[in-house]
Write an enzyme that holds these catalytic residues in place. Structure first.
Site, PDB file in Angstrom:
ATOM      1  N   CYS A  33      45.450  49.316  34.213  1.00  0.00           N
ATOM      2  CA  CYS A  33      45.949  48.485  35.329  1.00  0.00           C
ATOM      3  C   CYS A  33      45.290  47.106  35.378  1.00  0.00           C
ATOM      4  CB  CYS A  33      45.759  49.218  36.651  1.00  0.00           C
ATOM      5  SG  CYS A  33      46.602  50.790  36.682  1.00  0.00           S
ATOM      6  N   HIS A  40      46.086  43.905  42.213  1.00  0.00           N
ATOM      7  CA  HIS A  40      46.823  45.039  41.649  1.00  0.00           C
ATOM      8  C   HIS A  40      47.292  45.941  42.790  1.00  0.00           C
ATOM      9  CE1 HIS A  40      47.960  48.560  39.542  1.00  0.00           C
ATOM     10  NE2 HIS A  40      46.853  49.224  39.794  1.00  0.00           N
ATOM     11  N   ASN A 100      52.618  52.060  42.366  1.00  0.00           N
ATOM     12  CA  ASN A 100      51.662  51.459  41.433  1.00  0.00           C
ATOM     13  C   ASN A 100      52.325  51.352  40.057  1.00  0.00           C
ATOM     14  OD1 ASN A 100      49.646  51.039  39.535  1.00  0.00           O
ATOM     15  ND2 ASN A 100      48.175  52.426  40.479  1.00  0.00           N
TER      16      ASN A 100
END
Ligand code: COA
Length: 330
Positions: free
Chosen positions: A111, A255, A285
């Site tokens: 990520c 993020h 996500n």
């Protein structure tokens, strides 16, 4: 030399799956998911792939930047969920968009991957080795999720985002990156190639004595603690290097893992949550794709103005985390 973001693009799968739909296939409910994560729905691929979403986001970013594919001299794709092991997603994107003059490779920092790719692009531009770079974050995480594991399946979504980075005179923007491989066990996804399972030396084709589990596995609380501890520290470290204070930052583009994580980071930095835009409610996500998708929404929504000061920050498996400072220049 340094790179400036000239254009942005995003591409999301058509199919939206809300929490109620997930509650029909696993023991969960909308209220739990919203309270613990902020996520309401996510997009999941059906006909789309990591390559098709990457190419579509790239074309939108090129159009937004007003740059022809032939002028792109590098394509970097951050992904952990390529369609294929070979060729790289970046090479497949090159073929689809006709960027015949580009050098292409993929980056994996989970990520934090979009930031890793952005910093790599900046370094190439700074070294005079590239002028126009497509940086793409793209994931089909639905292929890596165990759809019977409610602890992880509710969190993730699919999508792609892209930016065009173009060389201009000026100083390299400040960025900081960190990794801690010793804590890698808290967020994993095993590969079928681990060890030598399928070679004659490893016991014959398909032999798998270890009970191979190809899905994302996570200690959610440990990941949560890691993110809310390390990301604020990392942003403070970044701002100190830039000689800026958190109050001077217009937007913190983080993020998009979990609304509670973003809120906790804002609290630790003592900054108002209104400067931490979020779209995770809609997309969940999306790992590498979350920062460029959010940047594109902000850009096309008219929320970015020339001279605005942005902090981008990512965190994830590895463990990896990092932050980058940039001033919006278009
Ligand atoms: N629906 C309903 N109940 C669920 C559930 C779900 N989807 N998932 C877990 N539960 C249950 C658990 O079984 C547990 O039940 P118990 O108390 O009876 O044992 C309870 O809810 C609490 O579980 P817990 O894991 O302690 O919840 P939590 O508050 O830590 O929230 C996460 C779980 C995953 C939402 C949270 O830990 C998190 O967001 N972590 C970060 C994950 C992340 O962002 N990863 C990617 C980083 S890039």
């Amino acid at each position: 030399m340094r790179g400036i973001i000239k254009g942005t693009g995003a591409c999301l799968p058509k199919r939206a799956v809300d929490n109620h739909e997930l509650a029909r296939i696993m023991d969960t409910n909308d209220e739990w998911i919203r309270e613990r994560t902020g996520i309401v729905r996510r997009r999941l691929i059906s006909e789309e792939t990591t390559v098709s979403m990457s190419a579509c986001a790239a074309e939108r970013a090129l159009e937004n930047a007003g740059i022809e594919p032939g002028a792109i001299d590098m394509i970097l794709v951050s992904t952990v969920s390529s369609n294929a092991v070979l060729p790289s997603t970046a090479c497949a994107v090159q073929e689809r968009i006709g960027a015949a003059n580009a050098v292409c490779f993929d980056v994996n920092a989970a990520c934090t991957g979009f930031l890793a790719a952005l910093n790599t692009g900046q370094a190439y531009i700074h070294a005079g080795m590239a002028r126009n770079i497509l940086i793409i974050g793209a994931e089909s995480l639905s292929n890596l999720v165990n759809w019977t594991d409610r602890g992880t399946a509710i969190l993730f979504g699919d999508g792609a985002g892209a930016v065009v980075l173009t060389a201009e005179e000026g100083e390299l923007p400040v960025a900081v990156m960190h990794s801690d491989g010793a804590k890698g066990g808290v967020l994993t996804c095993r590969s079928p190639f681990e060890g030598s399972r399928s070679s004659p030396a490893g016991g014959g084709a398909g032999a798998d004595p270890s009970g191979y589990e190809p899905f994302i596995q996570m200690n959610g609380q440990e990941v949560f603690k890691f993110a809310v501890r390390q990301v604020p520290r990392c942003i403070e470290e970044l701002l100190e290097k830039c000689g800026r204070t958190p109050e001077e930052i217009d937007l913190f583009v983080l993020h998009q893992a979990n609304a509670r994580i973003v809120e906790a980071i804002a609290r630790r930095l003592k900054q108002d949550i209104s400067r931490f835009p979020m779209n995770l409610m809609e997309y969940g996500n999306t790992s590498s794709a979350s920062i460029p998708i959010l940047l594109d929404e902000l850009n096309r929504g008219g929320r970015l103005r020339k001279g605005m000061k942005l902090v981008l920050a990512g965190f994830g498996a590895g463990l990896t985390w990092g932050a980058a400072y940039l001033e919006w220049e278009v």
